[in-house]
Design an enzyme around this catalytic site. Structure first.
Site, PDB file in Angstrom:
ATOM      1  N   ASP A   1       0.862  -1.179   0.000  1.00  0.00           N
ATOM      2  CA  ASP A   1       0.000   0.000   0.000  1.00  0.00           C
ATOM      3  C   ASP A   1       0.899   1.230   0.000  1.00  0.00           C
ATOM      4  O   ASP A   1       1.632   1.477   0.971  1.00  0.00           O
ATOM      5  CB  ASP A   1      -0.896  -0.033   1.245  1.00  0.00           C
ATOM      6  CG  ASP A   1      -1.944   1.080   1.254  1.00  0.00           C
ATOM      7  OD1 ASP A   1      -1.747   2.090   0.549  1.00  0.00           O
ATOM      8  OD2 ASP A   1      -2.950   0.934   1.970  1.00  0.00           O
ATOM      9  N   HIS A   2       0.836   1.995  -1.073  1.00  0.00           N
ATOM     10  CA  HIS A   2       1.741   3.139  -1.211  1.00  0.00           C
ATOM     11  C   HIS A   2       1.428   4.252  -0.221  1.00  0.00           C
ATOM     12  O   HIS A   2       2.198   5.203  -0.072  1.00  0.00           O
ATOM     13  CB  HIS A   2       1.680   3.688  -2.641  1.00  0.00           C
ATOM     14  CG  HIS A   2       3.040   3.977  -3.216  1.00  0.00           C
ATOM     15  ND1 HIS A   2       4.001   4.666  -2.532  1.00  0.00           N
ATOM     16  CD2 HIS A   2       3.591   3.653  -4.419  1.00  0.00           C
ATOM     17  CE1 HIS A   2       5.079   4.778  -3.283  1.00  0.00           C
ATOM     18  NE2 HIS A   2       4.855   4.151  -4.434  1.00  0.00           N
ATOM     19  N   ARG A   3       0.306   4.138   0.480  1.00  0.00           N
ATOM     20  CA  ARG A   3      -0.010   5.147   1.487  1.00  0.00           C
ATOM     21  C   ARG A   3       0.809   4.948   2.763  1.00  0.00           C
ATOM     22  O   ARG A   3       1.047   5.900   3.509  1.00  0.00           O
ATOM     23  CB  ARG A   3      -1.496   5.101   1.847  1.00  0.00           C
ATOM     24  CG  ARG A   3      -2.437   5.434   0.710  1.00  0.00           C
ATOM     25  CD  ARG A   3      -3.883   5.179   1.093  1.00  0.00           C
ATOM     26  NE  ARG A   3      -4.133   3.755   1.389  1.00  0.00           N
ATOM     27  CZ  ARG A   3      -5.312   3.278   1.767  1.00  0.00           C
ATOM     28  NH1 ARG A   3      -6.346   4.104   1.902  1.00  0.00           N
ATOM     29  NH2 ARG A   3      -5.460   1.984   2.002  1.00  0.00           N
TER      30      ARG A   3
END
Length: 510
Positions: free
Chosen positions: A480-482
């Site tokens: 998850d790039h968040r």
């Protein structure tokens, strides 16, 4: 005087809204104890026995084996306080103040409750019960609505409990049987509940008013078979392929049949379930339900909510395979390759805790965990399941091997509990067992990352400056790039690859 209580399919937890009846454990007329299992159901998560919180005589059963029921649908009715054939009280808790008066035990299973069901995913506006001519008592004077009721006759000279022919009245105010089953509701206003937009379109194309139909689904839900059945009865035909006449299982107590519901033909008995196919196009339609439906919902949600990215690397797994061979040659329980990879994962997560996390979208916060509940993808006859190894970070290779074996066997048998299928913080996906080298897996929502492992195969590899044949594996990390950027994800994956190539690196964290 016996009090008749209705037991509904309880809240299944974890967002599950329906279950399929696998096997009935009681018959009408049986005496059941408080918290005695009465039915075995299969959900998208597991197969469980559902206990009834009441003790007494079973007066009716709702649904047949193979039928899918929504949460909150009636399962059985129990006459509490009715006398058993032996002349004693049929309520096993009659002598206990906490279990008398039909209060029930209130006990719950792990992940399953006998409390009130939560709000249904599909909302049906309450309406007036459909009037029907019942056989016997219950018709209101002046031709009013016939109110179905449950009557338990008093014990005879021999004290034998029996049930009257009346249909049990359900708690949500629905009336007697409609189209041969209890609990159907007709709506006076508001949107007509249909099982899918396809049903609404089918009715519109054929000029059929859905308000004239009585659905055979739960709470009067109109099914595709209801529309096709009504079209055939009206002699108009259908633009879709014909389907078998709908059959909704009835309580095992005798049920009076309605005198001609609008738009429905007379019931002709049970119809064998079959996969519907189109005669013109050769289509075969398989419902997305059960395990496959749950997986589809979760994967779709993951794609919608998680901005994922994937990185991958090839690693020389020759030394890891040799280390495993040496471990197993030393005696004791055999160590699985999956357990070694899991041990590498937990060590990597200790170095890169950003990936052992989830995103709280409502609070707009990243939540990190101080424990690793490691999920692993397992293919079973029932579909893909992801059992969770609790506190994987605190387990050694032997303990991980044993737990993987136990959960895998439970998954194949369909006996995994919701607690064993939920709560993961990171997932390990060994897709190499399918004979593939690489993959970009979808993150197991709401986790933040998943490590994928391809097959380990001999390949040409430059080792110590020379070309050699080595055991090579491709590793991929979808994250998850968040929760992190590429630097953290790359560092995690490189550390995993280093441990695979040189297992001695793990000694630093053991």
């Amino acid at each position: 005087m016996a009090q008749v209580l209705e037991f509904k399919l309880p809240d299944l937890g974890e967002g599950l809204t329906e279950a399929e009846i696998v096997r009935w454990l009681v018959e009408v007329g049986d005496v059941v104890a408080i918290d005695q299992p009465v039915v075995e159901v299969e959900t998208a998560k597991a197969m469980v026995e559902v206990p009834c919180p009441y003790g007494g005589v079973v007066t009716a059963r709702f649904g047949e084996e193979g039928q899918e029921l929504p949460v909150g649908a009636p399962l059985i009715t129990v006459a509490v306080g009715e006398r058993s054939p032996s002349g004693g009280s049929a309520d096993p808790g009659a002598g206990s103040p906490s279990r008398s008066g039909g209060e029930g035990s209130g006990n719950v299973l792990v992940g399953y409750g006998t409390s009130e069901a939560p709000a249904r995913r599909r909302r049906v506006r309450p309406g007036r019960p459909v009037t029907s001519a019942t056989a016997g008592a219950g018709a209101a004077p002046g031709g009013g609505t016939a109110a179905a009721e449950t009557r338990v006759a008093g014990a005879g000279a021999a004290g034998t409990a029996r049930t009257d022919a009346a249909v049990p009245a359900v708690a949500d105010g629905t009336s007697g049987p409609v189209n041969g089953h209890a609990g159907a509701v007709a709506l006076d206003d508001g949107p007509v509940p249909v099982i899918s937009p396809l049903v609404r379109r089918l009715a519109r194309q054929n000029g059929l008013d859905l308000r004239e139909l009585t659905g055979s689904g739960p709470d009067g839900l109109i099914l595709r078979a209801d529309v096709e059945y009504a079209l055939r009865a009206a002699g108009r035909g259908s633009t879709a392929a014909p389907a078998a006449q709908p059959h909704v299982p009835q309580p095992h107590a005798p049920v009076p049949q309605p005198a001609g519901a609008a738009g429905a033909a007379p019931a002709t008995g049970p119809a064998a379930p079959a996969t519907r196919s189109s005669a013109t196009t050769g289509e075969i339609r398989t419902p997305l339900k059960g395990v496959r439906g749950a997986v589809a919902d979760k994967l779709s949600r993951s794609r919608r909510e998680i901005p994922d990215a994937t990185c991958w690397v090839d690693a020389d797994a020759t030394e890891l395979m040799r280390a495993r061979t040496a471990m197993n040659a030393a005696g004791g329980p055999k160590i699985s390759l999956l357990a070694l990879l899991a041990r590498i994962c937990t060590a990597a997560l200790a170095r890169f805790p950003e990936l052992n996390a989830t995103v709280d979208t409502e609070a707009r916060e990243i939540v990190r965990f101080d424990h690793v509940h490691l999920g692993f993808a397992a293919q079973t006859d029932r579909g893909l399941v992801v059992p969770v190894v609790r506190d994987a970070h605190a387990r050694d290779a032997e303990s991980l091997t044993a737990e993987f074996a136990r959960l895998t066997e439970a998954g194949r048998a369909g006996t995994l509990t919701p607690a064993e299928l939920t709560g993961g913080t990171f997932t390990l996906n060994n897709y190499g067992v399918f004979g593939v080298d690489g993959s970009t897996p979808i993150i197991n929502h709401p986790e933040a990352a998943m490590l994928g492992v391809g097959r380990i195969v001999p390949k040409p590899w430059v080792h110590e400056g020379e070309l050699a044949v080595r055991q090579v594996v491709q590793l991929s990390l979808t994250f998850d790039h968040r929760v992190c950027d590429g630097g953290v994800a790359g560092g995690f994956l490189r550390y995993v690859a280093d441990c695979v190539e040189q297992p001695a690196v793990l000694l630093r964290t053991l």
